[in-house]
Design a protein around this motif. Structure first.
Motif, mmCIF file in Angstrom:
data_model
loop_
_atom_site.group_PDB
_atom_site.id
_atom_site.type_symbol
_atom_site.label_atom_id
_atom_site.label_comp_id
_atom_site.label_asym_id
_atom_site.label_seq_id
_atom_site.Cartn_x
_atom_site.Cartn_y
_atom_site.Cartn_z
ATOM 1 N N LEU A 45 28.192 34.349 14.606
ATOM 2 C CA LEU A 45 29.377 33.499 14.553
ATOM 3 C C LEU A 45 28.969 32.122 15.044
ATOM 4 C CD1 LEU A 45 32.867 34.439 16.069
ATOM 5 C CD2 LEU A 45 31.908 32.157 16.281
ATOM 6 N N PHE A 46 29.199 31.095 14.226
ATOM 7 C CA PHE A 46 28.905 29.727 14.675
ATOM 8 C C PHE A 46 30.209 28.980 14.907
ATOM 9 C CE2 PHE A 46 27.952 25.176 13.947
ATOM 10 C CZ PHE A 46 27.107 24.996 15.025
ATOM 11 N N TYR A 47 30.342 28.424 16.114
ATOM 12 C CA TYR A 47 31.532 27.666 16.495
ATOM 13 C C TYR A 47 31.166 26.187 16.511
ATOM 14 C CZ TYR A 47 35.964 26.715 18.870
ATOM 15 O OH TYR A 47 37.226 26.260 19.179
ATOM 16 N N CYS A 48 31.769 25.441 15.598
ATOM 17 C CA CYS A 48 31.461 24.010 15.469
ATOM 18 C C CYS A 48 32.473 23.182 16.260
ATOM 19 C CB CYS A 48 31.484 23.612 13.995
ATOM 20 S SG CYS A 48 31.187 21.860 13.688
ATOM 21 N N HIS A 49 32.029 22.593 17.353
ATOM 22 C CA HIS A 49 32.896 21.690 18.118
ATOM 23 C C HIS A 49 33.086 20.376 17.360
ATOM 24 C CE1 HIS A 49 32.578 24.273 21.696
ATOM 25 N NE2 HIS A 49 31.305 24.404 21.352
ATOM 26 N N PHE A 50 32.014 19.947 16.650
ATOM 27 C CA PHE A 50 32.041 18.731 15.852
ATOM 28 C C PHE A 50 30.667 18.605 15.202
ATOM 29 C CE2 PHE A 50 32.854 14.136 15.043
ATOM 30 C CZ PHE A 50 34.173 14.232 14.620
ATOM 31 N N PRO A 51 30.579 18.106 13.952
ATOM 32 C CA PRO A 51 29.261 17.946 13.332
ATOM 33 C C PRO A 51 28.351 17.052 14.181
ATOM 34 C CG PRO A 51 30.987 17.749 11.677
ATOM 35 C CD PRO A 51 31.672 17.787 13.016
ATOM 36 N N ASP A 52 27.187 17.559 14.508
ATOM 37 C CA ASP A 52 26.271 16.827 15.380
ATOM 38 C C ASP A 52 25.865 15.490 14.776
ATOM 39 O OD1 ASP A 52 24.343 16.702 17.704
ATOM 40 O OD2 ASP A 52 22.898 16.680 16.053
ATOM 41 N N GLN A 53 25.709 15.451 13.460
ATOM 42 C CA GLN A 53 25.225 14.226 12.810
ATOM 43 C C GLN A 53 26.181 13.053 12.993
ATOM 44 O OE1 GLN A 53 25.900 14.651 8.180
ATOM 45 N NE2 GLN A 53 25.280 16.624 9.056
ATOM 46 N N LEU A 54 27.466 13.337 13.229
ATOM 47 C CA LEU A 54 28.436 12.260 13.417
ATOM 48 C C LEU A 54 28.421 11.716 14.839
ATOM 49 C CD1 LEU A 54 31.487 13.626 11.401
ATOM 50 C CD2 LEU A 54 29.613 12.166 10.626
ATOM 51 N N LEU A 55 27.729 12.401 15.726
ATOM 52 C CA LEU A 55 27.644 11.948 17.115
ATOM 53 C C LEU A 55 26.429 11.059 17.348
ATOM 54 C CD1 LEU A 55 28.487 15.338 18.862
ATOM 55 C CD2 LEU A 55 30.037 13.460 18.304
ATOM 56 N N ALA A 56 25.543 10.965 16.332
ATOM 57 C CA ALA A 56 24.290 10.220 16.485
ATOM 58 C C ALA A 56 24.401 8.825 15.870
ATOM 59 C CB ALA A 56 23.144 10.991 15.833
ATOM 60 N N ASN A 69 37.254 23.936 16.275
ATOM 61 C CA ASN A 69 38.179 23.912 17.404
ATOM 62 C C ASN A 69 39.528 23.274 17.126
ATOM 63 O OD1 ASN A 69 37.355 21.284 17.188
ATOM 64 N ND2 ASN A 69 36.283 21.204 19.149
ATOM 65 N N SER A 70 39.728 22.701 15.924
ATOM 66 C CA SER A 70 41.016 22.068 15.623
ATOM 67 C C SER A 70 41.108 21.800 14.126
ATOM 68 C CB SER A 70 41.169 20.746 16.392
ATOM 69 O OG SER A 70 40.200 19.802 15.959
ATOM 70 N N MET A 71 42.318 21.529 13.660
ATOM 71 C CA MET A 71 42.498 21.142 12.266
ATOM 72 C C MET A 71 41.824 19.803 12.003
ATOM 73 S SD MET A 71 46.371 22.392 11.322
ATOM 74 C CE MET A 71 47.164 21.596 12.727
ATOM 75 N N TYR A 72 41.828 18.941 13.026
ATOM 76 C CA TYR A 72 41.140 17.653 12.894
ATOM 77 C C TYR A 72 39.653 17.869 12.624
ATOM 78 C CZ TYR A 72 38.928 13.290 14.383
ATOM 79 O OH TYR A 72 38.160 12.160 14.437
ATOM 80 N N THR A 73 39.014 18.740 13.399
ATOM 81 C CA THR A 73 37.597 19.013 13.197
ATOM 82 C C THR A 73 37.364 19.727 11.867
ATOM 83 O OG1 THR A 73 37.198 19.133 15.578
ATOM 84 C CG2 THR A 73 35.569 20.176 14.168
ATOM 85 N N GLN A 74 38.288 20.577 11.463
ATOM 86 C CA GLN A 74 38.149 21.247 10.170
ATOM 87 C C GLN A 74 38.079 20.224 9.033
ATOM 88 O OE1 GLN A 74 41.569 23.171 8.161
ATOM 89 N NE2 GLN A 74 40.423 25.089 8.341
ATOM 90 N N GLY A 75 38.955 19.216 9.099
ATOM 91 C CA GLY A 75 38.941 18.169 8.081
ATOM 92 C C GLY A 75 37.637 17.382 8.085
ATOM 93 N N ILE A 76 37.156 17.039 9.281
ATOM 94 C CA ILE A 76 35.890 16.317 9.400
ATOM 95 C C ILE A 76 34.729 17.182 8.898
ATOM 96 C CG2 ILE A 76 34.262 15.297 11.033
ATOM 97 C CD1 ILE A 76 36.743 13.600 10.611
ATOM 98 N N LEU A 116 34.767 19.483 6.543
ATOM 99 C CA LEU A 116 34.772 19.531 5.085
ATOM 100 C C LEU A 116 34.337 18.208 4.466
ATOM 101 C CD1 LEU A 116 38.061 21.580 4.564
ATOM 102 C CD2 LEU A 116 35.701 22.396 4.397
ATOM 103 N N GLU A 117 34.659 17.096 5.123
ATOM 104 C CA GLU A 117 34.222 15.785 4.637
ATOM 105 C C GLU A 117 32.720 15.581 4.839
ATOM 106 O OE1 GLU A 117 36.429 12.810 6.657
ATOM 107 O OE2 GLU A 117 38.374 13.417 5.809
ATOM 108 N N THR A 118 32.188 16.155 5.914
ATOM 109 C CA THR A 118 30.785 15.931 6.284
ATOM 110 C C THR A 118 29.842 16.867 5.548
ATOM 111 O OG1 THR A 118 31.518 15.269 8.497
ATOM 112 C CG2 THR A 118 29.180 15.842 8.230
ATOM 113 N N PHE A 119 30.165 18.152 5.539
ATOM 114 C CA PHE A 119 29.289 19.143 4.903
ATOM 115 C C PHE A 119 29.777 19.373 3.471
ATOM 116 C CE2 PHE A 119 29.034 20.659 9.484
ATOM 117 C CZ PHE A 119 27.840 19.991 9.732
ATOM 118 N N MET A 120 29.459 18.432 2.609
ATOM 119 C CA MET A 120 30.005 18.442 1.254
ATOM 120 C C MET A 120 29.468 19.608 0.424
ATOM 121 S SD MET A 120 30.093 14.357 0.462
ATOM 122 C CE MET A 120 30.940 14.593 -1.083
ATOM 123 N N ARG A 121 28.216 19.991 0.651
ATOM 124 C CA ARG A 121 27.664 21.121 -0.108
ATOM 125 C C ARG A 121 28.392 22.415 0.263
ATOM 126 N NH1 ARG A 121 23.011 18.173 1.151
ATOM 127 N NH2 ARG A 121 21.895 17.368 -0.660
#
Length: 426
Positions: free
Chosen positions: A132-143, A174-181, A183-188
């Motif tokens: 199970l992978f829990y994504c707090h936020f895409p790491d690439q957007l923090l760099a 962790n949130s609907m906000y992160t879910q939207g981000i 889907l926008e980030t991991f397009m594949r």
């Protein structure tokens, strides 16, 4: 493994986490481990760093084990490549989990991975565990991309992040906000129909007796100087790491406006602001930003009304919340934000930015205020909360809201159901 607990199997569950410190991600991992253990599962946490003097108390005296591994690999190479080193440290943790399972001749049913997805394919390759992978936020957007060469380096890591994230058997955010981000980030992943489930973090709700005790004894739990400073004041409390992205300067500027613009309100003259937060001396940004906030306080002439507190224990956190009339939460576009939940659970309303996760956890005008990330707007909300009747009423609403929607017990029951179902998938 075959022993039944009610209608459910007792599972063996491992957690793979990079650094078991005091942040929001760590709080979620600790809560998840505690609740899964309380449901009768066998839980082991593996991490590359665990300082027993700077951690959540449950990791020292809790119902699960904590094993440090992979910490021999450096956190950076000549002060650079932090992300690559984090990936490698988590790969080593994953390999150690696989080795432990092999040596014990007992596979984990489920491995919970968060923050660094590089561990996922290693676990899938070397174990039979469901991951199970829990994504707090895409790491690439923090760099930040500092140069063309750095962009190339990050581009490789970004591709690795998306690929390895997609290898997990189950994805959560962790949130609907992160879910939207996500889907926008991991397009594949989006194109192939991969949509992560939203699974909100939670908090342990203190009992009414614990809150009452904290309100009568908070001064004894703080050092004498800080307790004396807060005595008899309407205290606004900010709890956040000393990092620039947490926007702590907003709280200081808002407090300055509160003192200037609303000085005719009798309660305002008795207000104080405390900025308490995670402070890791290993991190240059923590050290630098702490000094920057100190300089801002001096520049605005607020030295007599604002205090900084670098790190604190769980008991001191409870004492600060008991002393406060409200909590100020300043990060913009926060992925979720555990601090607002902790504050509301303790019966304290929250003033936060009207973006990101707080929009999903705070009921505007009922359990706190959602404001534009501007000092005048925050100051206006703080001015309303100087009224004891308003802050008390909103605090009661906030506590009831968390109890109904974000309590750790509700979180634990849901998570246990999820891992039970995941363990049975083929």
């Amino acid at each position: 493994m075959g022993e039944l607990i009610g209608q459910q199997n007792r599972l063996a569950i491992a957690f793979c986490h990079p650094d078991l410190g005091l942040g929001g991600a760590e709080r979620l991992v600790v809560d998840a481990a505690c609740e899964l253990a309380s449901c009768g599962n066998s839980v082991d946490v593996y991490t590359a760093h665990h300082d027993r003097n700077r951690c959540f108390s449950e990791t020292v005296e809790g119902s699960f084990s904590v094993t440090v591994c992979g910490n021999w690999f450096p956190r950076s190479i000549f002060g650079r490549m932090h992300a690559l080193c984090a990936y490698m440290r988590c790969v080593l943790i994953a390999a150690y989990i696989a080795w432990t399972a092999f040596r014990r001749k007992r596979q984990y049913d489920v491995v919970f991975v968060d923050q660094v997805s590089a561990a996922v394919p290693v676990l899938c390759l070397l174990t039979s565990s469901k991951v199970l992978f829990y994504c707090h936020f895409p790491d690439q957007l923090l760099a930040k991309r500092r140069s063309q060469l750095h962009s190339l380096y990050r581009g490789v890591l970004d591709a690795v992040e998306e690929y390895t994230t997609g290898q997990a058997h189950l994805l959560m955010v962790n949130s609907m906000y992160t879910q939207g981000i996500f889907l926008e980030t991991f397009m594949r992943l989006n194109k192939r129909g991969t949509v992560p489930s939203v699974f909100y973090p939670a908090v342990q709700l203190p009992s009414d007796e614990e809150i009452a005790e904290a309100q009568t004894t908070w001064e004894t739990r703080l050092d004498a100087d800080l307790a004396g400073f807060l005595h008899g004041k309407r205290v606004f409390l900010s709890i956040n790491r000393f990092e620039r992205k947490k926007n702590l300067g907003l709280a200081v500027h808002a407090f300055g406006i509160l003192q200037d613009k609303y000085s005719k309100k009798a309660e305002v003259s008795q207000c104080a602001l405390v900025l308490a937060g995670g402070y890791d001396k290993r991190l240059a940004e923590n050290r630098e930003h702490f000094c920057e906030i100190q300089e801002l306080i001096e520049r605005l002439g607020l030295q007599q009304q604002v205090r900084l507190v670098a790190s604190f224990s769980d008991a001191q956190r409870s004492a600060l919340l008991a002393a406060a009339c409200a909590v100020i939460y300043t990060p913009e576009n926060e992925h979720f934000g555990i601090v607002p939940l902790e504050a509301m659970a303790s019966g304290r309303p929250v003033v936060a930015c009207d973006s990101g996760g707080p929009k999903e956890s705070i009921v505007d005008g009922v359990t706190g205020y959602l404001c534009p990330p501007q000092a005048p707007a925050f100051a206006a909300a703080m001015a309303r909360l100087t009224d004891p009747q308003i802050s008390a009423k909103m605090g009661r609403e906030a506590r009831a809201h968390v109890q109904k929607t974000f309590s750790r017990r509700v979180f634990g029951v849901k998570l246990n159901r999820v891992v039970q179902e995941l363990s049975r998938t083929s």
